[in-house]
Write a protein that holds these residues in place. Structure first.
Motif, short mmCIF file in Angstrom:
data_model
loop_
_atom_site.label_atom_id
_atom_site.label_comp_id
_atom_site.label_asym_id
_atom_site.label_seq_id
_atom_site.Cartn_x
_atom_site.Cartn_y
_atom_site.Cartn_z
N LEU A 1 0.82 -1.21 0.00
CA LEU A 1 0.00 0.00 0.00
C LEU A 1 0.86 1.27 0.00
CD1 LEU A 1 -2.63 -1.17 2.64
CD2 LEU A 1 -3.10 -0.72 0.21
N HIS A 2 2.17 1.09 0.14
CA HIS A 2 3.12 2.20 0.12
C HIS A 2 2.87 3.19 1.27
CE1 HIS A 2 4.41 0.70 -3.76
NE2 HIS A 2 3.16 0.79 -4.21
N ILE A 3 2.60 2.65 2.43
CA ILE A 3 2.47 3.48 3.63
C ILE A 3 3.27 2.81 4.75
CG2 ILE A 3 0.19 4.35 2.99
CD1 ILE A 3 -1.01 2.50 5.11
N ALA A 4 3.55 3.57 5.79
CA ALA A 4 4.28 3.01 6.93
C ALA A 4 3.36 2.09 7.73
CB ALA A 4 4.80 4.14 7.83
N GLN A 5 3.95 1.04 8.32
CA GLN A 5 3.15 0.09 9.08
C GLN A 5 2.42 0.75 10.26
OE1 GLN A 5 5.11 -3.54 10.26
NE2 GLN A 5 3.66 -3.89 11.93
N PRO A 6 3.06 1.65 11.01
CA PRO A 6 2.32 2.29 12.11
C PRO A 6 1.10 3.07 11.61
CG PRO A 6 4.67 2.58 12.41
CD PRO A 6 4.48 2.00 11.04
N SER A 7 1.23 3.72 10.47
CA SER A 7 0.10 4.47 9.91
C SER A 7 -1.04 3.52 9.53
CB SER A 7 0.54 5.25 8.68
OG SER A 7 1.49 6.23 9.02
N LEU A 8 -0.68 2.35 8.97
CA LEU A 8 -1.70 1.37 8.62
C LEU A 8 -2.42 0.88 9.87
CD1 LEU A 8 -3.06 -0.43 6.50
CD2 LEU A 8 -1.17 -2.07 6.79
N SER A 9 -1.69 0.58 10.91
CA SER A 9 -2.29 0.11 12.16
C SER A 9 -3.21 1.18 12.77
CB SER A 9 -1.20 -0.26 13.17
OG SER A 9 -0.41 -1.32 12.68
N GLN A 10 -2.77 2.43 12.70
CA GLN A 10 -3.58 3.52 13.23
C GLN A 10 -4.89 3.67 12.47
OE1 GLN A 10 -1.07 6.99 13.11
NE2 GLN A 10 0.37 6.18 14.65
N GLN A 11 -4.82 3.57 11.15
CA GLN A 11 -6.02 3.70 10.34
C GLN A 11 -7.00 2.56 10.62
OE1 GLN A 11 -7.19 6.03 8.22
NE2 GLN A 11 -5.45 7.35 8.78
N LEU A 12 -6.48 1.35 10.82
CA LEU A 12 -7.35 0.22 11.12
C LEU A 12 -8.01 0.40 12.49
CD1 LEU A 12 -8.52 -2.54 10.47
CD2 LEU A 12 -6.45 -3.57 11.43
N THR A 13 -7.23 0.81 13.46
CA THR A 13 -7.78 1.04 14.80
C THR A 13 -8.86 2.11 14.77
OG1 THR A 13 -5.69 0.41 15.83
CG2 THR A 13 -7.21 1.70 17.17
N LYS A 14 -8.61 3.18 14.03
CA LYS A 14 -9.58 4.26 13.88
C LYS A 14 -10.89 3.75 13.27
CE LYS A 14 -10.15 8.74 11.58
NZ LYS A 14 -9.50 9.73 10.68
N LEU A 15 -10.75 2.91 12.24
CA LEU A 15 -11.94 2.37 11.57
C LEU A 15 -12.71 1.44 12.50
CD1 LEU A 15 -13.66 1.99 9.00
CD2 LEU A 15 -12.04 0.18 8.30
#
Length: 300
Positions: A25-39
């Motif tokens: 997805l060309h994003i940092a892993q912490p950003s991906l985890s944050q977005q999932l938690t937010k959702l």
């Protein structure tokens, strides 16, 4: 909820790993985890069960992924539909065609279409009926010019033209001078020259003979209808030939052509595409151009 979050969940579900999903997805892993938690907080449910070694969808996650994929597919189709006007100025169509039939029709259609839509590139694929059906079903061609019956159930089609089928016999054949239509049953003992397997017109020949109550006695097979006609002209047998492919009678290698009856013989040329596939405006314009051009030139 954002479309990118739907994409994130689908990618995580595919890879079952945050690091691999983040990389794709060309994003940092912490950003991906944050977005999932937010959702998940927004939805009030957990979409994944996380362990030290794996990431698995929950029951809610499985339902979410199904719906999310449908939404993203719909968005992609919407984008394609909205881009249609641009595609009419700049685009590409892949058109499949039977070699000999295409040689009669496409030289009439392509100049007309090219004059109206000069920036649309046409890629032509010529192959046997069976192979073209496979290519069209898999989406490797946008459209294909074929004849009925089609064997591939995943194809949709619309008629282009109904064409008479003629009986070709050697000039010295007892039937050669006949002026009235020939009943099919009179051909039961004749030697037939047919196209090889995989060619749609071969099946038409067999179907016509079976309707008349006999199986053709095949003496030669060829992959080319022009070779078939030359063999007939050389006295090797008889054959069925589409009317648009008959040779001029003044030709040195032309057989005699007769009309058939009981049953009357014809074939239906169709424009086929994959069922459920979105046809761009360029594809629709090509179909319409083919219909009007063929109607203008052929009155079969």
């Amino acid at each position: 909820m954002e479309l990118r979050q739907l994409q994130y969940v689908i990618q995580i579900a595919k890879d079952k790993n945050f690091s691999r999903a983040a990389e794709k997805l060309h994003i940092a892993q912490p950003s991906l985890s944050q977005q999932l938690t937010k959702l998940e907080k927004e939805l009030g449910v957990l979409l994944f069960r996380r362990t030290t070694n794996s990431v698995e969808l929950t029951h809610a996650g499985e339902a979410f992924v199904r719906r999310a994929q449908t939404i993203l597919d719909t968005v992609e189709q919407l984008k394609q539909e909205m881009d249609d006007m641009a595609l009419m100025r700049r685009g590409r169509l892949v058109v499949g065609s039977l070699p000999i039939t295409g040689s009669q029709i496409l030289p009439l259609v392509l100049p007309v279409f090219g004059g109206q839509y000069p920036q649309i590139e046409i890629t032509l694929i010529e192959d046997t009926s069976s192979r073209l059906e496979q290519l069209t079903a898999s989406g490797e061609t946008d459209l294909s010019l074929l004849t009925l019956p089609l064997q591939e159930p995943s194809l949709a089609w619309e008629p282009l033209i109904e064409e008479e089928i003629c009986l070709a016999v050697p000039l010295g054949h007892p039937l050669a001078g006949r002026t009235s239509p020939v009943p099919m049953r009179e051909l039961a003992e004749e030697p037939f020259i047919v196209l090889k397997k995989g060619q749609g017109f071969r099946q038409i020949t067999y179907n016509l003979c079976e309707q008349a109550g006999f199986s053709p006695r095949v003496v030669f097979e060829s992959s080319n209808i022009e070779t078939v006609q030359s063999l007939v002209a050389g006295g090797m047998g008889i054959a069925f030939v589409p009317k648009m492919l008959t040779r001029p009678q003044e030709s040195e290698f032309a057989p005699a052509y007769l009309r058939l009856t009981e049953p009357e013989a014809s074939r239906t040329l169709v424009i086929a595409s994959r069922k459920g596939r979105y046809l761009s405006k360029a594809a629709e314009a090509f179909i319409e151009t083919m219909k009007t051009t063929v109607a203008r030139y052929y009155s079969l």
